[in-house]
Scaffold this active site. Structure first.
Site, PDB file in Angstrom:
ATOM      1  CG  HIS A  21     -21.394  42.362  54.843  1.00 30.66           C
ATOM      2  ND1 HIS A  21     -21.315  43.682  54.428  1.00 30.66           N
ATOM      3  CD2 HIS A  21     -20.519  42.245  55.883  1.00 30.66           C
ATOM      4  CE1 HIS A  21     -20.433  44.312  55.191  1.00 30.66           C
ATOM      5  NE2 HIS A  21     -19.939  43.459  56.082  1.00 30.66           N
ATOM      6  CD  GLU A  22     -20.041  39.119  58.484  1.00 35.42           C
ATOM      7  OE1 GLU A  22     -18.873  38.688  58.544  1.00 35.42           O
ATOM      8  OE2 GLU A  22     -20.361  40.262  58.859  1.00 35.42           O
ATOM      9  CG  HIS A  25     -15.924  40.411  55.588  1.00 28.43           C
ATOM     10  ND1 HIS A  25     -15.180  41.518  55.230  1.00 28.43           N
ATOM     11  CD2 HIS A  25     -17.067  40.885  56.150  1.00 28.43           C
ATOM     12  CE1 HIS A  25     -15.851  42.619  55.563  1.00 28.43           C
ATOM     13  NE2 HIS A  25     -16.996  42.261  56.114  1.00 28.43           N
TER      14      HIS A  25
END
Length: 218
Positions: A21-22, A25
């Site tokens: 998820h990170e 980004h």
């Protein structure tokens, strides 16, 4: 052995969900010209670089133990990794507010895609036999953890991705009152989130996750 397989699969799915998820980004920000995450080594798949003491360790443990104490036979953990650093001004410079919006939803998109992939693969495994049981549980938890994490991040409360996405969309369409509202409540975001998570409000907030998980598992 049953518990070893079960919790190894759960922890593995959790790490892949929150770390990926990170990283998404950071990768999306890099696409728009922001090298911050890359320079700081935060695009690494090494989970140690992404550990947030509270979000990755303390909160999941508290959640797990509270479910156990409540008599939940199959507790689920979720949490978050240390946010990848993003220079949003650099992103806006190249990609505008739509670029910033894309950076905001990149992690959520990753989680939903991973859940769909796991849903398409889980049917190839049956929960019998050591390896087959592990793979079944791994994909099972990938579905659950990723959907919960995605829905959690869609909550429009700062500093979550849903709030950031709404803020940048509002700036794109020149609805400045929404952006100002989010800037005003940002210092109280964590308090609001804790109220949501540890009160019956959570049942309503996470109901969409239950629906999606049920659909993906059938």
């Amino acid at each position: 052995m049953e518990y070893v397989i079960k919790y190894t699969a759960l922890i593995g799915a959790f790490v892949i969900a929150v770390v990926g998820h990170e990283i998404m980004h950071g990768l999306t920000a890099k696409y728009y010209g922001d090298e911050t995450a890359s320079r700081e080594g935060r695009l690494s798949i090494n989970p140690i670089k992404h550990i947030d003491p509270f979000g990755t360790i303390v909160f999941p443990v508290i959640l797990f133990l509270s479910q156990k104490l409540a008599g939940v036979s199959d507790p689920i953990i979720f949490g978050w990794a240390k946010p990848v650093p993003v220079n949003i001004f650099k992103v806006v410079e190249k990609g505008g507010y739509i670029g910033a919006f894309n950076v905001s939803i990149a992690g959520i998109t990753y989680n939903f895609i991973l859940a769909f992939i796991a849903s398409s693969l889980i049917g190839f495994f049956e929960p019998n036999g050591l390896i087959s049981a592990f793979m079944f549980l791994f994909f099972y938890y990938l579905i659950i953890v990723n959907v919960i994490l995605a829905v959690f991040n869609l909550i429009p409360v700062p500093p979550l991705d849903g709030a950031n996405a709404l803020k940048y969309l509002s700036l794109q369409f020149k609805i400045y009152s929404i952006a100002r509202f989010y800037n005003k409540i940002e210092p109280y975001g964590m308090i609001i989130l804790l109220i949501i998570l540890f009160t019956p409000i959570a049942n309503y907030v996470f109901y969409p996750a239950e629906v999606i998980i049920s659909w993906l598992l059938h």
